[in-house]
Design a protein around this motif. Structure first.
Motif, mmCIF file in Angstrom:
data_model
loop_
_atom_site.group_PDB
_atom_site.id
_atom_site.type_symbol
_atom_site.label_atom_id
_atom_site.label_comp_id
_atom_site.label_asym_id
_atom_site.label_seq_id
_atom_site.Cartn_x
_atom_site.Cartn_y
_atom_site.Cartn_z
ATOM 1 N N ARG A 109 -12.379 8.559 11.148
ATOM 2 C CA ARG A 109 -11.003 8.047 11.096
ATOM 3 C C ARG A 109 -10.288 8.221 12.441
ATOM 4 O O ARG A 109 -9.550 7.341 12.878
ATOM 5 C CB ARG A 109 -10.249 8.791 9.998
ATOM 6 C CG ARG A 109 -8.858 8.257 9.748
ATOM 7 C CD ARG A 109 -8.092 9.184 8.815
ATOM 8 N NE ARG A 109 -8.642 9.205 7.474
ATOM 9 C CZ ARG A 109 -8.440 10.210 6.615
ATOM 10 N NH1 ARG A 109 -7.722 11.249 6.961
ATOM 11 N NH2 ARG A 109 -8.964 10.172 5.410
ATOM 12 N N LEU A 126 -0.034 3.092 4.543
ATOM 13 C CA LEU A 126 0.556 3.573 5.786
ATOM 14 C C LEU A 126 0.846 2.379 6.678
ATOM 15 O O LEU A 126 -0.024 1.523 6.870
ATOM 16 C CB LEU A 126 -0.442 4.498 6.496
ATOM 17 C CG LEU A 126 -0.114 4.933 7.927
ATOM 18 C CD1 LEU A 126 0.968 5.999 7.924
ATOM 19 C CD2 LEU A 126 -1.365 5.463 8.626
ATOM 20 N N LEU A 184 -8.213 5.495 14.789
ATOM 21 C CA LEU A 184 -6.818 5.691 15.205
ATOM 22 C C LEU A 184 -6.709 5.646 16.734
ATOM 23 O O LEU A 184 -5.736 5.120 17.280
ATOM 24 C CB LEU A 184 -6.291 7.029 14.667
ATOM 25 C CG LEU A 184 -6.155 7.102 13.132
ATOM 26 C CD1 LEU A 184 -5.897 8.530 12.673
ATOM 27 C CD2 LEU A 184 -5.053 6.178 12.626
ATOM 28 N N ASP A 223 5.841 -4.053 4.384
ATOM 29 C CA ASP A 223 5.854 -4.690 3.073
ATOM 30 C C ASP A 223 7.236 -4.545 2.450
ATOM 31 O O ASP A 223 7.542 -3.558 1.795
ATOM 32 C CB ASP A 223 4.783 -4.006 2.223
ATOM 33 C CG ASP A 223 4.806 -4.451 0.780
ATOM 34 O OD1 ASP A 223 5.341 -5.543 0.514
ATOM 35 O OD2 ASP A 223 4.272 -3.717 -0.060
ATOM 36 N N VAL A 279 -3.266 -3.785 -0.065
ATOM 37 C CA VAL A 279 -1.980 -3.908 -0.742
ATOM 38 C C VAL A 279 -0.870 -3.796 0.281
ATOM 39 O O VAL A 279 -0.929 -2.937 1.172
ATOM 40 C CB VAL A 279 -1.805 -2.788 -1.799
ATOM 41 C CG1 VAL A 279 -0.420 -2.856 -2.427
ATOM 42 C CG2 VAL A 279 -2.872 -2.893 -2.860
ATOM 43 N N GLY A 280 0.100 -4.656 0.158
ATOM 44 C CA GLY A 280 1.291 -4.493 0.988
ATOM 45 C C GLY A 280 1.082 -4.793 2.454
ATOM 46 O O GLY A 280 1.881 -4.377 3.285
ATOM 47 N N ILE A 281 -0.008 -5.490 2.805
ATOM 48 C CA ILE A 281 -0.163 -5.842 4.215
ATOM 49 C C ILE A 281 0.645 -7.101 4.507
ATOM 50 O O ILE A 281 1.069 -7.809 3.616
ATOM 51 C CB ILE A 281 -1.641 -6.025 4.622
ATOM 52 C CG1 ILE A 281 -2.264 -7.213 3.882
ATOM 53 C CG2 ILE A 281 -2.420 -4.754 4.373
ATOM 54 C CD1 ILE A 281 -3.637 -7.573 4.385
ATOM 55 N N LEU A 309 -0.291 -0.926 12.383
ATOM 56 C CA LEU A 309 -1.424 -0.361 11.658
ATOM 57 C C LEU A 309 -1.093 -0.361 10.175
ATOM 58 O O LEU A 309 -0.016 0.090 9.786
ATOM 59 C CB LEU A 309 -1.651 1.078 12.130
ATOM 60 C CG LEU A 309 -2.638 1.936 11.348
ATOM 61 C CD1 LEU A 309 -4.070 1.538 11.645
ATOM 62 C CD2 LEU A 309 -2.432 3.415 11.668
ATOM 63 N N HIS A 310 -2.001 -0.894 9.356
ATOM 64 C CA HIS A 310 -1.869 -0.772 7.907
ATOM 65 C C HIS A 310 -3.074 0.004 7.387
ATOM 66 O O HIS A 310 -4.206 -0.385 7.673
ATOM 67 C CB HIS A 310 -1.878 -2.142 7.220
ATOM 68 C CG HIS A 310 -0.774 -3.066 7.626
ATOM 69 N ND1 HIS A 310 0.502 -2.941 7.151
ATOM 70 C CD2 HIS A 310 -0.758 -4.120 8.457
ATOM 71 C CE1 HIS A 310 1.259 -3.900 7.675
ATOM 72 N NE2 HIS A 310 0.519 -4.628 8.482
ATOM 73 N N ALA A 311 -2.823 1.076 6.648
ATOM 74 C CA ALA A 311 -3.931 1.825 6.047
ATOM 75 C C ALA A 311 -3.765 1.860 4.542
ATOM 76 O O ALA A 311 -2.660 2.031 4.035
ATOM 77 C CB ALA A 311 -3.969 3.251 6.604
ATOM 78 N N ASN A 312 -4.862 1.657 3.830
ATOM 79 C CA ASN A 312 -4.898 1.763 2.372
ATOM 80 C C ASN A 312 -6.082 2.650 1.998
ATOM 81 O O ASN A 312 -7.061 2.701 2.730
ATOM 82 C CB ASN A 312 -5.101 0.379 1.723
ATOM 83 C CG ASN A 312 -3.826 -0.428 1.566
ATOM 84 O OD1 ASN A 312 -3.848 -1.641 1.477
ATOM 85 N ND2 ASN A 312 -2.689 0.239 1.550
ATOM 86 N N PRO A 313 -6.010 3.311 0.842
ATOM 87 C CA PRO A 313 -7.160 4.115 0.404
ATOM 88 C C PRO A 313 -8.378 3.227 0.168
ATOM 89 O O PRO A 313 -8.257 2.063 -0.197
ATOM 90 C CB PRO A 313 -6.685 4.737 -0.915
ATOM 91 C CG PRO A 313 -5.198 4.634 -0.905
ATOM 92 C CD PRO A 313 -4.889 3.403 -0.106
ATOM 93 N N ARG A 338 -8.796 -2.348 -1.743
ATOM 94 C CA ARG A 338 -7.874 -3.374 -2.209
ATOM 95 C C ARG A 338 -6.710 -3.342 -1.229
ATOM 96 O O ARG A 338 -5.988 -2.347 -1.150
ATOM 97 C CB ARG A 338 -7.404 -3.021 -3.628
ATOM 98 C CG ARG A 338 -6.632 -4.140 -4.325
ATOM 99 C CD ARG A 338 -6.420 -3.804 -5.814
ATOM 100 N NE ARG A 338 -5.420 -2.766 -5.994
ATOM 101 C CZ ARG A 338 -4.133 -2.997 -6.290
ATOM 102 N NH1 ARG A 338 -3.695 -4.233 -6.422
ATOM 103 N NH2 ARG A 338 -3.288 -1.999 -6.456
ATOM 104 N N TRP A 371 -8.747 3.811 4.746
ATOM 105 C CA TRP A 371 -8.416 5.209 5.032
ATOM 106 C C TRP A 371 -9.573 6.164 4.766
ATOM 107 O O TRP A 371 -9.637 7.249 5.333
ATOM 108 C CB TRP A 371 -7.180 5.622 4.214
ATOM 109 C CG TRP A 371 -6.592 6.929 4.609
ATOM 110 C CD1 TRP A 371 -6.593 8.092 3.873
ATOM 111 C CD2 TRP A 371 -5.922 7.241 5.848
ATOM 112 N NE1 TRP A 371 -5.957 9.090 4.579
ATOM 113 C CE2 TRP A 371 -5.537 8.590 5.790
ATOM 114 C CE3 TRP A 371 -5.617 6.486 6.985
ATOM 115 C CZ2 TRP A 371 -4.856 9.225 6.829
ATOM 116 C CZ3 TRP A 371 -4.937 7.117 8.035
ATOM 117 C CH2 TRP A 371 -4.571 8.466 7.935
#
Lengths: 257, 257
Positions: free
Chosen positions: A208, B225, A212, B241, A238-240, A225-229, A236, A201
Motif C-alpha cells: 500500500r 478515502l 501511496l 462524492d 463506491v463514491g468515486i 486519490l479514491h480508496a475503497n476496501p 466495489r 485499500w
C-alpha cells in the motif's frame, strides 16, 4: 506510418464496435451508434494477463459511449490477447505460474514488476502509433480531447509512462494493483495533467505504501486519490467521481464537483 | 432532560435558520423554508478554535438544505463560540498561542491532541443530549435518518467517538487535519456505518501516515478515502462524492455511484 484497417463491425445497445489493426497491433473502437464526430477519445488499458475485450473493460467502454458520448479505444498489450508471444513473454508467464504455485509472493511480485516494465516499454510506442493512425480518421481528427481511462494493474503500468511523454493526453485515470518500481515513480513525477487515482485499500499483492508514494509523485496540481476496501480483483468502487473524465474532456461543466 | 428552546429565527435563500439552546448548549438548526417533515438530519461539527456559524459551515448547511432537503444542526463545542471558557480552555489556548509563536510544531501538535481529546470527551454527551431534545420536535421525530456530516479537525475528533457509541448515526463524513491519538483509533475500530473520509494530502500539521492509519481502523465494510492536494486550511475538494450522505440517508437511489 500505419493506418487504421477496420476488420469487423457490430452494433449493440446503441454502441458501435469496430475491430481494427494498426500494423500488427489489434485494437477495438467503441463509439455511440448515433455518431461521434470529434467526440472525446478515451484510451483504455487492460490488466496483466487480460486483453482488450474483457467483460469489465467492455462494460466501462459501453458506459463511456452511452453516458458521455465518448469514443473509446483499447488495444492488446504486447504478448496479450490476440498478440503473438515472444520467448520473453512465454518465459515470464511460466515463471509467474511456477512462483504462484509455490506460493512465493515475493517472487511473484518481482516477476510482475520486471515483466510489467518490459511490456510497458514495448506498449508505449504502440499506443502512440495507434493514436497517430486514429487521428487520421475523419470522425476523430486532431481536435478531439484525449484521456487515458486507466484500468488498474498493467493498464496503469503502461498508462503512466505513456501519459508522461504524450502531450496529447490531457487527463488520466490510474489505479493501484501494480507493483511500483522506481521508473514508474520517475514517470509519475513528469505528469502534470489532472489525475484520478483508484486505490484498492486491501491489495495483498501490492504494498500500500508504494501505491501511496506513486500518488504522491504525480506533479499534477489537480489529483484525487479514491480508496475503497477490497483488493484489485474484488472491489466495489463506491463514491468515486464518475464525471472526472467528462469534466476534463469538456463534456460537463468545469466547476468543481 | 432539557428540551429545545428556540431563540431567534431568520430565513434567507430558501433556508430557515433557527438558533436554539438545549440546556446551556447553544445550537443552530437549518432547514428548507418549504418544510422539513421527517427530513434526514445531518450533524455538522466545526473545526478547532471555530464555531457553529463559520461561513464554510453555513455554506455547507445551506447546500445540504437546498440540494437534498436535509435539516442540519450545529452546536458550539465546549469552550468554543458562544460557550464560556473554563480555566482549562484558557490554559490550552494560551499554551497553543505560545507554541505557535515559538514555531514549536511538536508542542502545537501535543497540545492540540491533548486538548482536542478533552474537548471531545465533553462534547459527545452534549451531542447526545441535543439529539434527544431534537427528536422531541414534531418536525424531526425519531424516524428521521441521522448522519454525522463531519468537518475536519476538531469536528472529526468529536465525531469519531460520537459515532462509535451513538447507534442513531447511520453514516458519517470525517476528515484529516486532526492529530490522531490512540483513543481515536480505538473509537474508529468500533465504527461500522458507511464512512467517507476526506484527507488533505499535504497537511503540514498532521502526519499523513497517522491519518491513513485512522482510515484503516474503521470497521465499516463501506468506507471511501478521498485525498486532494493541499492542507486543511487551503484545499479545493474536487471529485468527492457529494451524494454520499444523501445515498445513505435515503434521498437518492442506493445503487453505487
Amino acid at each position: 506510418m500505419h493506418s487504421v484497417r477496420f476488420t469487423t463491425e457490430t452494433s449493440s445497445n446503441g454502441v458501435l464496435e469496430r475491430d481494427f489493426t494498426v500494423g500488427d497491433i489489434p485494437g477495438v473502437l467503441w463509439s455511440p451508434a448515433s455518431g461521434s464526430e470529434q467526440a472525446p477519445l478515451v484510451l483504455m488499458g487492460h490488466g496483466g494477463g487480460q486483453h482488450k475485450k474483457t467483460p469489465a473493460l467492455m462494460a466501462r467502454a459501453h458506459d463511456a459511449a452511452t453516458t458521455w458520448g465518448f469514443t473509446v479505444v483499447a488495444i492488446d498489450a504486447p504478448g496479450h490477447g490476440d498478440r503473438p508471444r515472444t520467448a520473453e513473454d512465454e518465459q515470464a508467464r511460466a515463471d509467474l505460474r511456477q512462483a504462484m504455485a509455490a506460493g512465493d509472493t515475493e517472487h511473484v511480485e518481482s516477476i510482475t514488476a520486471r515483466y510489467g516494465a518490459a511490456v510497458a516499454q514495448r506498449a508505449v510506442p504502440e499506443w502512440q502509433a495507434t493514436l497517430d493512425a486514429l487521428q487520421h480518421l475523419p470522425e476523430i481528427g486532431t481536435e478531439a480531447p484525449i484521456g487515458y481511462g486507466g484500468g488498474i494493474t498493467l493498464g496503469t503500468g503502461i498508462g503512466i509512462p505513456l501519459t508522461a511523454i504524450e502531450p496529447r493526453i490531457t487527463a488520466a485515470i490510474f489505479g493501484g494493483g501494480f507493483v511500483v518500481h522506481e521508473a514508474l515513480i520517475e514517470a509519475a513525477r513528469r505528469i502534470t495533467v489532472p489525475v484520478q487515482f483508484l486505490l484498492p485499500w486491501d491489495d495483498e499483492h501490492v504494498d500500500r505504501q508504494s501505491a501511496l508514494a506513486l500518488f504522491d509523485a504525480f506533479a499534477s496540481t489537480e489529483k484525487t486519490l479514491h480508496a475503497n476496501p477490497g483488493d484489485h480483483r474484488n472491489i466495489r468502487w463506491v463514491g468515486i467521481d464518475n464525471e472526472f473524465m467528462a469534466r476534463h474532456l469538456g463534456r460537463v461543466s468545469t466547476s468543481p464537483a
